[in-house]
Design a protein around this motif. Sequence first.
Motif, mmCIF file in Angstrom:
data_model
loop_
_atom_site.group_PDB
_atom_site.id
_atom_site.type_symbol
_atom_site.label_atom_id
_atom_site.label_comp_id
_atom_site.label_asym_id
_atom_site.label_seq_id
_atom_site.Cartn_x
_atom_site.Cartn_y
_atom_site.Cartn_z
ATOM 1 N N UNK A 1 25.625 66.269 0.902
ATOM 2 C CA UNK A 1 26.972 66.461 1.424
ATOM 3 C C UNK A 1 27.261 65.442 2.525
ATOM 4 N N UNK A 2 28.453 64.871 2.473
ATOM 5 C CA UNK A 2 28.786 63.806 3.425
ATOM 6 C C UNK A 2 28.849 64.319 4.854
ATOM 7 N N UNK A 3 29.309 65.553 5.065
ATOM 8 C CA UNK A 3 29.397 66.056 6.435
ATOM 9 C C UNK A 3 28.009 66.297 7.026
ATOM 10 N N UNK A 4 27.055 66.697 6.193
ATOM 11 C CA UNK A 4 25.682 66.851 6.672
ATOM 12 C C UNK A 4 25.065 65.486 6.986
ATOM 13 N N UNK A 5 25.377 64.509 6.147
ATOM 14 C CA UNK A 5 24.882 63.150 6.394
ATOM 15 C C UNK A 5 25.483 62.585 7.673
ATOM 16 N N UNK A 6 26.746 62.886 7.909
ATOM 17 C CA UNK A 6 27.403 62.453 9.138
ATOM 18 C C UNK A 6 26.669 62.978 10.364
ATOM 19 N N UNK A 7 26.406 64.291 10.362
ATOM 20 C CA UNK A 7 25.730 64.902 11.504
ATOM 21 C C UNK A 7 24.294 64.399 11.634
ATOM 22 N N UNK A 8 23.606 64.276 10.507
ATOM 23 C CA UNK A 8 22.216 63.802 10.529
ATOM 24 C C UNK A 8 22.113 62.412 11.130
ATOM 25 N N UNK A 9 23.063 61.549 10.787
ATOM 26 C CA UNK A 9 23.055 60.206 11.352
ATOM 27 C C UNK A 9 23.275 60.203 12.854
ATOM 28 N N UNK A 10 24.133 61.098 13.330
ATOM 29 C CA UNK A 10 24.429 61.145 14.767
ATOM 30 C C UNK A 10 23.242 61.632 15.591
ATOM 31 N N UNK A 11 22.447 62.549 15.023
ATOM 32 C CA UNK A 11 21.380 63.157 15.826
ATOM 33 C C UNK A 11 19.990 62.621 15.481
ATOM 34 N N UNK A 12 19.898 61.616 14.616
ATOM 35 C CA UNK A 12 18.577 61.169 14.158
ATOM 36 C C UNK A 12 17.708 60.639 15.296
ATOM 37 N N UNK A 13 18.317 60.077 16.338
ATOM 38 C CA UNK A 13 17.557 59.485 17.450
ATOM 39 C C UNK A 13 17.710 60.273 18.743
ATOM 40 N N UNK A 14 18.027 61.553 18.629
ATOM 41 C CA UNK A 14 18.250 62.377 19.815
ATOM 42 C C UNK A 14 17.006 62.459 20.692
ATOM 43 N N UNK A 15 15.837 62.223 20.107
ATOM 44 C CA UNK A 15 14.586 62.302 20.846
ATOM 45 C C UNK A 15 14.407 61.223 21.895
ATOM 46 N N UNK A 16 15.253 60.217 21.879
ATOM 47 C CA UNK A 16 15.159 59.158 22.887
ATOM 48 C C UNK A 16 15.552 59.683 24.270
ATOM 49 N N UNK A 17 16.452 60.630 24.319
ATOM 50 C CA UNK A 17 17.051 61.041 25.584
ATOM 51 C C UNK A 17 16.064 61.638 26.591
ATOM 52 N N UNK A 18 15.194 62.580 26.195
ATOM 53 C CA UNK A 18 14.236 63.092 27.187
ATOM 54 C C UNK A 18 13.260 62.025 27.675
ATOM 55 N N UNK A 19 12.966 61.052 26.822
ATOM 56 C CA UNK A 19 12.070 59.968 27.234
ATOM 57 C C UNK A 19 12.742 59.138 28.324
ATOM 58 N N UNK A 20 14.024 58.866 28.162
ATOM 59 C CA UNK A 20 14.755 58.132 29.190
ATOM 60 C C UNK A 20 14.823 58.928 30.494
ATOM 61 N N UNK A 21 14.998 60.237 30.352
ATOM 62 C CA UNK A 21 15.059 61.079 31.541
ATOM 63 C C UNK A 21 13.745 61.040 32.308
ATOM 64 N N UNK A 22 12.634 61.088 31.569
ATOM 65 C CA UNK A 22 11.331 61.018 32.227
ATOM 66 C C UNK A 22 11.070 59.620 32.792
ATOM 67 N N UNK A 23 11.490 58.606 32.071
ATOM 68 C CA UNK A 23 11.276 57.236 32.534
ATOM 69 C C UNK A 23 12.063 56.939 33.796
ATOM 70 N N UNK A 24 13.172 57.652 33.970
ATOM 71 C CA UNK A 24 14.002 57.443 35.153
ATOM 72 C C UNK A 24 13.223 57.727 36.444
ATOM 73 N N UNK A 25 12.201 58.563 36.329
ATOM 74 C CA UNK A 25 11.394 58.909 37.497
ATOM 75 C C UNK A 25 10.318 57.854 37.782
#
Length: 281
Positions: free
Chosen positions: A139-163
């Motif tokens: 389904x295209x709407x599922x693919x849309x969402x999957x593409x947006x969140x595929x790299x969400x794991x980068x964010x906590x790493x940046x938060x930790x690196x900020x320290x």
Amino acid sequence: MSQQNQLYNTILTDLDKGKLVLPTLPDVAIKVRDVVSDPDATSAQLADIIMTDAALSARLLKVANSPLYRGRIHVDSVQTAITRLGLKMVRNLVTGLVVEQVFRPTSKKLEKRARDLWQHSIEVSAISQVIASKQSNIKTDEAMLAGLIHAIGVLPILTRAEKDPELLDDESRLDMLIENLYPRIGAAILKSWEFSPNLITVAAEHANLNRNSGPEGPDLCDVVQVANLQSYFNTDKALDPQTRHRVLAFEKLGIDTGISVVELDENSAEYAEALAMFENF
């Protein structure tokens, strides 16, 4: 122990103890998901939730009237937009529209990285929609969402690196840490958000070039993996042709490993329309 393993083990330990600061899914997305999961839910109930957020309402109307989804009549109410798009599509669309809030930087040092990550996620989302539109079981709407969140794991790493100022100033070392850690952290985030197993698989496995989705045919992760690799065409992150040719997802989807979606005339307009859904918000 290497720097990557040390940080990864620290993050996992904090995750197990409930101390890891994970991005939170905005409340409106949770409320929308809860309503849509009710078999007796109505478009009016869903509209009442969405209309509590004026900006979100405007975004939803913009998408409903976009070239990808518009009908013969212009939509000017949230409930009519929901009726046109369908409850499940609106659920994924709302989640996609509000997830941008998660990418907002917490400091000036991270501003460019967060902005570049969101732009990359938009591009992968747009390509994923185009690829999914050619597949009967995705389904295209599922693919849309999957593409947006595929790299969400980068964010906590940046938060930790900020320290760690030294880590933030060492771009190559930070990039290496992100590359090695973000899929596993992304899967943890989506589990905490109670996302579906297929979306968790996307976060965990899209960067695994040896992945084989099995004999059932291409799956959502195959779509996002190819979209992610195509987004790097003509950049310094592009895989060499031989390595790309060995990625089974291309074959499963019937996509030429040497051609990007934006290079195909019949797909270029569709890609541009999908890309425009999340730009300039």
